[in-house]
Design an enzyme around this catalytic site. Structure first.
Site, mmCIF file in Angstrom:
data_model
loop_
_atom_site.group_PDB
_atom_site.id
_atom_site.type_symbol
_atom_site.label_atom_id
_atom_site.label_comp_id
_atom_site.label_asym_id
_atom_site.label_seq_id
_atom_site.Cartn_x
_atom_site.Cartn_y
_atom_site.Cartn_z
ATOM 1 N N ARG A 142 11.464 -7.268 5.295
ATOM 2 C CA ARG A 142 11.355 -5.821 5.069
ATOM 3 C C ARG A 142 12.280 -5.043 6.014
ATOM 4 O O ARG A 142 12.359 -5.327 7.194
ATOM 5 C CB ARG A 142 9.904 -5.392 5.295
ATOM 6 C CG ARG A 142 9.668 -3.917 5.075
ATOM 7 C CD ARG A 142 8.218 -3.639 4.830
ATOM 8 N NE ARG A 142 7.425 -3.618 6.049
ATOM 9 C CZ ARG A 142 6.143 -3.249 6.077
ATOM 10 N NH1 ARG A 142 5.520 -2.916 4.970
ATOM 11 N NH2 ARG A 142 5.471 -3.268 7.208
ATOM 12 N N ARG B 51 -9.416 0.719 9.308
ATOM 13 C CA ARG B 51 -9.028 -0.667 9.535
ATOM 14 C C ARG B 51 -10.111 -1.430 10.289
ATOM 15 O O ARG B 51 -9.939 -2.630 10.547
ATOM 16 C CB ARG B 51 -7.740 -0.712 10.353
ATOM 17 C CG ARG B 51 -6.470 -0.940 9.534
ATOM 18 C CD ARG B 51 -5.317 -0.833 10.494
ATOM 19 N NE ARG B 51 -4.125 -1.553 10.143
ATOM 20 C CZ ARG B 51 -3.050 -0.971 9.625
ATOM 21 N NH1 ARG B 51 -3.043 0.290 9.298
ATOM 22 N NH2 ARG B 51 -1.958 -1.681 9.425
ATOM 23 N N ARG C 271 -0.484 -9.678 13.288
ATOM 24 C CA ARG C 271 -1.013 -8.596 12.436
ATOM 25 C C ARG C 271 -1.910 -9.165 11.335
ATOM 26 O O ARG C 271 -2.928 -8.567 10.981
ATOM 27 C CB ARG C 271 0.140 -7.798 11.821
ATOM 28 C CG ARG C 271 0.851 -6.920 12.838
ATOM 29 C CD ARG C 271 2.139 -6.369 12.299
ATOM 30 N NE ARG C 271 1.948 -5.342 11.298
ATOM 31 C CZ ARG C 271 2.866 -4.975 10.412
ATOM 32 N NH1 ARG C 271 4.029 -5.588 10.378
ATOM 33 N NH2 ARG C 271 2.622 -4.017 9.564
ATOM 34 N N ARG D 14 11.629 -3.259 11.652
ATOM 35 C CA ARG D 14 10.562 -2.780 12.534
ATOM 36 C C ARG D 14 10.170 -3.855 13.543
ATOM 37 O O ARG D 14 10.065 -5.024 13.189
ATOM 38 C CB ARG D 14 9.330 -2.398 11.689
ATOM 39 C CG ARG D 14 9.306 -0.956 11.280
ATOM 40 C CD ARG D 14 8.258 -0.704 10.226
ATOM 41 N NE ARG D 14 6.900 -1.160 10.598
ATOM 42 C CZ ARG D 14 5.826 -0.922 9.838
ATOM 43 N NH1 ARG D 14 5.927 -0.271 8.703
ATOM 44 N NH2 ARG D 14 4.632 -1.348 10.219
ATOM 45 N N LYS E 252 0.832 -1.214 0.000
ATOM 46 C CA LYS E 252 0.000 0.000 0.000
ATOM 47 C C LYS E 252 0.863 1.259 0.000
ATOM 48 O O LYS E 252 0.622 2.183 -0.762
ATOM 49 C CB LYS E 252 -0.940 0.029 1.217
ATOM 50 C CG LYS E 252 -1.911 -1.133 1.293
ATOM 51 C CD LYS E 252 -2.933 -0.964 2.411
ATOM 52 C CE LYS E 252 -2.339 -0.963 3.808
ATOM 53 N NZ LYS E 252 -1.731 -2.235 4.221
HETATM 54 P P1 AMP Z 1 1.019 0.127 9.218
HETATM 55 O O1 AMP Z 1 2.317 0.810 8.993
HETATM 56 O O2 AMP Z 1 -0.118 0.718 8.432
HETATM 57 O O3 AMP Z 1 1.094 -1.384 9.074
HETATM 58 O O4 AMP Z 1 0.638 0.410 10.750
HETATM 59 C C1 AMP Z 1 1.479 0.002 11.814
HETATM 60 C C2 AMP Z 1 0.668 -0.151 13.101
HETATM 61 O O5 AMP Z 1 0.052 1.106 13.429
HETATM 62 C C3 AMP Z 1 -0.495 -1.141 13.023
HETATM 63 O O6 AMP Z 1 -0.086 -2.482 13.238
HETATM 64 C C4 AMP Z 1 -1.387 -0.621 14.153
HETATM 65 O O7 AMP Z 1 -0.877 -0.978 15.422
HETATM 66 C C5 AMP Z 1 -1.237 0.889 13.999
HETATM 67 N N1 AMP Z 1 -2.258 1.451 13.088
HETATM 68 C C6 AMP Z 1 -2.042 2.071 11.874
HETATM 69 N N2 AMP Z 1 -3.208 2.447 11.320
HETATM 70 C C7 AMP Z 1 -4.185 2.067 12.184
HETATM 71 C C8 AMP Z 1 -5.604 2.135 12.173
HETATM 72 N N3 AMP Z 1 -6.266 2.686 11.152
HETATM 73 N N4 AMP Z 1 -6.274 1.641 13.240
HETATM 74 C C9 AMP Z 1 -5.633 1.101 14.295
HETATM 75 N N5 AMP Z 1 -4.306 0.967 14.366
HETATM 76 C C10 AMP Z 1 -3.572 1.437 13.316
#
Ligand code: AMP
Length: 206
Positions: free
Chosen positions: A122, A88, A164, A153, A13
Site C-alpha cells: 500500500r 477498536r 497491527r 506509511r 474500510k
Molecule cells: P488506521 O488508519 O485506522 O489503520 O489507524 C492507524 C493507527 O491509528 C492505528 O494503528 C492506531 O495506532 C491509531 N488508531 C486509529 N484509530 C484508533 C482507535 N479507534 N483506537 C486506538 N488507536 C487508533
C-alpha cells in the site's frame, strides 16, 4: 444512519467508506486520518499518539473517546455518521453507546494472508490522501491522480503490520461478538473486487 465499519487493517474500510458515506449523505469519520492529521499539525493529541501509531499499537482509549465525542458533536453529524477505525476496543464501544449509539455495524472480513499482501504494497499520496497498491502503479513514488508524492506509511512496514494484525485479533475482533449480541452486525466478504464489496455492503444495509 449511524454506521460503523469494523474490520482488520487493510480490509478496505477507507475505500468503501468513501462510496457508502456519499450514498448515505453522512460524514466519513476515520480516526486514523484524524490522528495522522494531528501528527502532521503537531497538536498535543498528535504528539501523544505518534509513538503508538509508529509501533502499530492502539492509542489510549481516553484520547480516542474524547476525539470522537468532539467530532460527533459537530453539526454535520446531525443525520448520522460513518465511523471507520473506531471503536477498536470494547471500552471504546461502550463509550460510543453513551455518546451516540450506532444503528448498524458492517464487518468487512478478509483473511490475514491477503491483508499482509495488501498492506505491504500500500502507498498513500501525501497530497490527495488517495490509496494505491504497488501492483497497479507505473511509478511507485508518484500519485497517478494528482502527481503528489506517494508514501509508504511507517505502520505499513512488514514488522509493524504483523503487530497491527495481532492487536486487531486481540483487542478489536471481540467487537464482532459484541455487536452481534446486540443484533446490529452484518458481515461482508472483503476479499472481492472493490465494486462488488460496495454492492454487497449497500445490499446489507437495506
Ligand atoms: P488506521 O488508519 O485506522 O489503520 O489507524 C492507524 C493507527 O491509528 C492505528 O494503528 C492506531 O495506532 C491509531 N488508531 C486509529 N484509530 C484508533 C482507535 N479507534 N483506537 C486506538 N488507536 C487508533
Amino acid at each position: 444512519m449511524k454506521l460503523i465499519f469494523l474490520g482488520p487493517p487493510g480490509a478496505g474500510k477507507g475505500t468503501q467508506a468513501l462510496g457508502v458515506s456519499s450514498k448515505l449523505a453522512v460524514p466519513h469519520i476515520s480516526t486514523g486520518d484524524m490522528l495522522r492529521a494531528a501528527v502532521r499539525n503537531q497538536t498535543a493529541t498528535g504528539l501523544a499518539a505518534k509513538a503508538y501509531m509508529d509501533k502499530g499499537q492502539l492509542v489510549p482509549d481516553e484520547v480516542l473517546i474524547d476525539m470522537v465525542r468532539e467530532r460527533l458533536s459537530m453539526d454535520d453529524c446531525a443525520a448520522g455518521y460513518l465511523l471507520d477505525g473506531f471503536p477498536r476496543t470494547v471500552e471504546q464501544a461502550e463509550a460510543l453507546e453513551q455518546i451516540s449509539a450506532p444503528d448498524m455495524v458492517v464487518n468487512i472480513s478478509v483473511p490475514d494472508v491477503k491483508l499482509l499482501e495488501r498492506l505491504a504494497g500500500r502507498r498513500v499520496c501525501g497530497k490527495c490522501q488517495g490509496t494505491f497498491h504497488i501492483s497497479k502503479l507505473a511509478d511507485e513514488e508518484v500519485c497517478p491522480v494528482c502527481k503528489g508524492e506517494l508514501i509508504h506509511r511507517e505502520d505499513d512496514k512488514p514488522e509493524t503490520i504483523t503487530r497491527r494484525l495481532k492487536v486487531y485479533h486481540e483487542q478489536t475482533a471481540p467487537l464482532i461478538g459484541y455487536y452481534s449480541a446486540k443484533g446490529k452486525l452484518k458481515t461482508v466478504d472483503g476479499d472481492n473486487r472493490p465494486e462488488d464489496v460496495l454492492k454487497n455492503i449497500l445490499a446489507s444495509l437495506e
